[in-house]
Design a protein around this motif. Sequence first.
Motif, mmCIF file in Angstrom:
data_model
loop_
_atom_site.group_PDB
_atom_site.id
_atom_site.type_symbol
_atom_site.label_atom_id
_atom_site.label_comp_id
_atom_site.label_asym_id
_atom_site.label_seq_id
_atom_site.Cartn_x
_atom_site.Cartn_y
_atom_site.Cartn_z
ATOM 1 N N ARG A 50 8.736 10.806 3.998
ATOM 2 C CA ARG A 50 8.786 12.626 3.682
ATOM 3 C C ARG A 50 9.762 11.581 2.210
ATOM 4 O O ARG A 50 9.698 10.426 2.510
ATOM 5 C CB ARG A 50 10.210 12.742 4.176
ATOM 6 C CG ARG A 50 9.694 13.720 5.548
ATOM 7 C CD ARG A 50 10.822 14.571 5.756
ATOM 8 N NE ARG A 50 10.373 15.285 7.310
ATOM 9 C CZ ARG A 50 9.950 16.489 7.527
ATOM 10 N NH1 ARG A 50 9.631 16.764 6.302
ATOM 11 N NH2 ARG A 50 9.211 16.401 8.708
ATOM 12 N N SER A 51 10.444 12.973 1.141
ATOM 13 C CA SER A 51 10.156 11.632 0.142
ATOM 14 C C SER A 51 12.058 10.774 0.361
ATOM 15 O O SER A 51 12.830 11.554 1.204
ATOM 16 C CB SER A 51 10.778 12.611 -1.729
ATOM 17 O OG SER A 51 9.746 13.276 -1.514
ATOM 18 N N SER A 54 14.248 14.907 -2.453
ATOM 19 C CA SER A 54 13.579 16.482 -3.195
ATOM 20 C C SER A 54 15.106 17.366 -3.018
ATOM 21 O O SER A 54 14.922 18.007 -3.196
ATOM 22 C CB SER A 54 12.559 16.365 -1.545
ATOM 23 O OG SER A 54 11.206 16.951 -2.443
ATOM 24 N N GLU A 180 10.390 14.493 -7.043
ATOM 25 C CA GLU A 180 10.826 13.378 -5.380
ATOM 26 C C GLU A 180 10.885 11.961 -6.217
ATOM 27 O O GLU A 180 10.341 11.627 -7.029
ATOM 28 C CB GLU A 180 8.875 13.770 -5.157
ATOM 29 C CG GLU A 180 8.251 14.641 -4.931
ATOM 30 C CD GLU A 180 8.785 15.830 -3.672
ATOM 31 O OE1 GLU A 180 9.925 14.970 -3.213
ATOM 32 O OE2 GLU A 180 9.065 16.977 -3.950
ATOM 33 N N LEU A 185 10.702 5.466 0.660
ATOM 34 C CA LEU A 185 10.249 6.640 1.177
ATOM 35 C C LEU A 185 10.963 6.856 2.576
ATOM 36 O O LEU A 185 11.454 5.760 3.737
ATOM 37 C CB LEU A 185 8.887 7.168 1.911
ATOM 38 C CG LEU A 185 8.114 7.779 0.178
ATOM 39 C CD1 LEU A 185 6.500 7.424 1.028
ATOM 40 C CD2 LEU A 185 8.564 8.402 -0.398
ATOM 41 N N PRO A 250 4.693 11.332 0.134
ATOM 42 C CA PRO A 250 5.415 11.875 1.060
ATOM 43 C C PRO A 250 4.469 13.459 2.346
ATOM 44 O O PRO A 250 3.512 13.565 1.819
ATOM 45 C CB PRO A 250 6.570 12.523 0.070
ATOM 46 C CG PRO A 250 6.325 12.156 -0.745
ATOM 47 C CD PRO A 250 5.254 11.281 -0.971
#
Length: 341
Positions: A50-51, A54, A180, A185, A250
């Motif tokens: 995942r970012s 975001s 993003e 990450l 992501p």
Amino acid sequence: MSVCRSVILLLPLLLAPFSPVQAELAPLVEVVQPEQRLVRDELVTFGSLRSDESTLIRPEVEGRVAALHFQEGMAVKGGALLVSLDDSIARAELAQARANLDLAEKSFQRAQLLFKRGASNAQALDEAQSQQQAARASLALAQARLDKTLIRAPYDGVLGLRQVSVGDYLNAGDNIVNLEVLDPLKVDFRVPQKAVSQVRLQQRIELSLDAYPNERFQGEIIALNPRLDEVGRSQAIRAQVANRDQRLKPGQFVKVSVILAERPQALMIPEEAIMPMGQQLMVNLLVAGKVERRVIRIGQRLNGWAEVVEGLQGGETVISAGWQKVVPGREVRSVPRGQGA
């Protein structure tokens, strides 16, 4: 005469007692030295990237798109102008608010003079002051509405694909483009209830994924959900991984290895050298040219090699092939592993 002499010469050989080969060839075996390697105890699970941050860029006021100041997929700095909405109405409202404030301030000044001369009461002065304050608030509101027509990036990041074009009419909250943060990450994954006690903050993890089959990416755990999922009886965990080159994306599905322990000098021997005997595992050693058998206990198995936890010190010579044809105490001939026993 010559024939008789030949028979006499061969006679001692024929009369000598027959004896088989006294020294039968010793069995030939392959040998190997235990190797010291890095061995890890890992908890393997799966998760998603995942970012780090975001968000969807959305307008806070309605209006028509006057200009787009970005390109899809570009990196932007926090505060960079992304979209301009048509501000003609907002500017007109601002001008009206300024005029109303100017009138309210003049009215308040007159009310003060009249009150000082005794020609007006306190109520009239209070009303004039209240109107002045309301006009100032209206001016601030009009200025805020005008400022909202300029939509800026809230932080540094990379833009996605835009969903609007110049000329589109947007309502407050309509999607424009996603932003993003790709370095670092986040990695979200779960571990079963029985493994919860083995996981802790700042614990190292390694990621692997199909896009880069020969690489592992390093990270560490940054957050543990204190509440377990009641359906799956698992704990949600979040880790962080550096992504300076932005090769990781992501949404990618990843294999997560939580490093529980490391043994940098673990003794490893080929699995084919291990001889199972009932409930025990044994190896055949070559000591002074003869076979010696020893009980061992193994740990991890990695790519055809096994970790020896007990039974070896590291300096032994282990018979890796051909041990099926030897017995303890017997002399053997040896060649290095892979050269044929």
